[in-house]
Design an enzyme around this catalytic site. Structure first.
Site, mmCIF file in Angstrom:
data_model
loop_
_atom_site.group_PDB
_atom_site.id
_atom_site.type_symbol
_atom_site.label_atom_id
_atom_site.label_comp_id
_atom_site.label_asym_id
_atom_site.label_seq_id
_atom_site.Cartn_x
_atom_site.Cartn_y
_atom_site.Cartn_z
ATOM 1 C CD GLU A 178 68.093 122.860 -12.584
ATOM 2 O OE1 GLU A 178 68.068 122.169 -11.541
ATOM 3 O OE2 GLU A 178 67.868 122.406 -13.724
ATOM 4 C CE LYS A 216 69.552 119.942 -16.353
ATOM 5 N NZ LYS A 216 68.449 119.997 -15.347
ATOM 6 C CB CYS A 258 70.422 120.056 -12.225
ATOM 7 S SG CYS A 258 69.505 119.122 -10.991
HETATM 8 N N1 ING Z 1 66.901 117.270 -11.473
HETATM 9 C C1 ING Z 1 67.240 115.918 -11.219
HETATM 10 C C2 ING Z 1 68.746 115.676 -11.130
HETATM 11 O O1 ING Z 1 69.407 115.223 -12.043
HETATM 12 C C3 ING Z 1 66.851 113.581 -11.808
HETATM 13 C C4 ING Z 1 66.579 115.000 -12.192
HETATM 14 C C5 ING Z 1 66.548 113.097 -10.558
HETATM 15 C C6 ING Z 1 67.459 112.742 -12.700
HETATM 16 C C7 ING Z 1 66.796 111.768 -10.238
HETATM 17 C C8 ING Z 1 67.728 111.409 -12.393
HETATM 18 C C9 ING Z 1 67.399 110.933 -11.152
HETATM 19 O O2 ING Z 1 69.245 115.928 -10.026
HETATM 20 C C10 ING Z 1 67.282 118.093 -12.502
HETATM 21 N N2 ING Z 1 66.745 119.334 -12.500
HETATM 22 O O3 ING Z 1 68.050 117.741 -13.383
#
Ligand code: ING
Length: 311
Positions: free
Chosen positions: A47, A127, A172
């Site tokens: 990403e 996304k 992601c």
């Molecule tokens: N990063 C993280 C992911 O979903 C996140 C954001 C981290 C959401 C931890 C919830 C908990 O892996 C991205 N870029 O979405």
């Protein structure tokens, strides 16, 4: 019958604010060449692969954050990668920050593109599940402002027919939502490709650090098994200007088993010879959607956004 195709996942180590697009694209090309050398026909990159994970920072105006976006497909920075991939006959998934002007309106998305081995652009994905917040929460270390810089994707979850099978893309946080993969599986996806940038610390709720990696792996393995598809997951990871992100790039079989995994938090290519028919027996038995799904009972999944308790 077996349909074996070698897939590669190209994990990236950190991309720092000071790194140029040319330096970063040169790293992608080096991994593309290594993947090709190992017989890969497809490579999944992370990403937002061309820049640092800039949604961790607070910017107020487009003049400040547009520097992280690409215009045109391929954008000028992407051209050397597109050229090398076409020359080597390798298809790829690339995540990037997309800026586009449509009907006179500037729009910005967290996007991935799927390019065939002959250089044909098969399609884009934007996304849909944007995590974090639009406004800063005031964390002492960093923010997660994807809702500030990107619109929610407007292309749905398409799948793309290729000479090697039908592929779907996501990005992601999408991997944490089972709807993502079920929609693509219902549209015939045999391979899911995704990139991710996942901070090691969750700023939204305190949880033990080991759960970052566990939830990441759980999401991939369940998606693969419950949809009888291969999963290609590419991290951008390591410490970007001191902000740590998890690695754990992996190739997951339709049985839900991790068959290849990155060992480092640097640029690292992993490959596997994937039998794209392996999921067929699962789709003919335990996850024979036509025989076993009961959509008449699934209404709340598309009619409700949040929890509603009626009785
Ligand atoms: N990063 C993280 C992911 O979903 C996140 C954001 C981290 C959401 C931890 C919830 C908990 O892996 C991205 N870029 O979405």
């Amino acid at each position: 019958m077996s349909r074996n195709v070698v897939f590669a996942v190209a994990q990236m180590g950190p991309v720092h604010l000071a790194d140029t697009r040319a330096q970063t694209v040169a790293r992608l090309i080096e991994m593309l060449r290594e993947a090709h050398g190992r017989g890969a026909r497809w490579v999944t990159f992370p990403e937002l692969a061309l820049t640092t994970f800039f949604p961790r920072y607070i910017y107020d105006t487009p003049e400040e954050y547009d520097a992280f976006f690409e215009e045109g497909l391929p954008s000028p920075a992407m051209v050397p990668l597109f050229d090398e991939a076409r020359k080597l006959g390798v298809g790829f998934y690339l995540g990037y920050a997309e800026k586009i002007t449509e009907d006179g309106q500037v729009r910005r998305f967290n996007t991935s593109v799927l390019v065939a081995p002959d250089g044909t652009i098969l399609g884009k994905y934007r996304k849909i599940h944007l995590p974090g917040t639009k406004d800063p929460i005031g964390d002492i270390e960093f923010e997660h402002l994807e809702k500030r810089y990107f619109e929610v994707g407007d292309l749905g979850f398409p799948t793309y027919g290729t000479d090697d099978g039908r592929f779907g893309m996501c990005i992601c946080n999408d991997r944490r939502w089972p709807e993502t993969f079920r929609v693509m599986a219902l549209r015939g996806a045999e391979v899911f490709m995704l990139g991710y940038n996942t901070p090691t610390r969750n700023i939204h709720y305190p949880e033990p650090a080991h759960l970052r990696e566990y939830h990441h792996r759980l999401s991939l393995e369940s998606a693969a098994y419950q949809n009888a598809a291969w999963v290609m997951a590419a991290a951008k990871c390591g410490s970007e200007d001191g902000f740590a992100m998890i690695g754990g790039s992996a190739i997951v079989s339709p049985t839900g088993e991790v068959v290849a995994r990155a060992a480092s938090e640097d640029d690292e290519v992993i490959t596997f010879s994937c039998d794209l028919d392996l999921g067929a027996y699962i789709r003919r038995s335990v996850f024979d959607f036509a025989r076993h799904r009961r959509i008449e009972h699934y209404g709340p999944i598309t009619s409700q956004t949040a929890i509603e308790v009626t009785e």
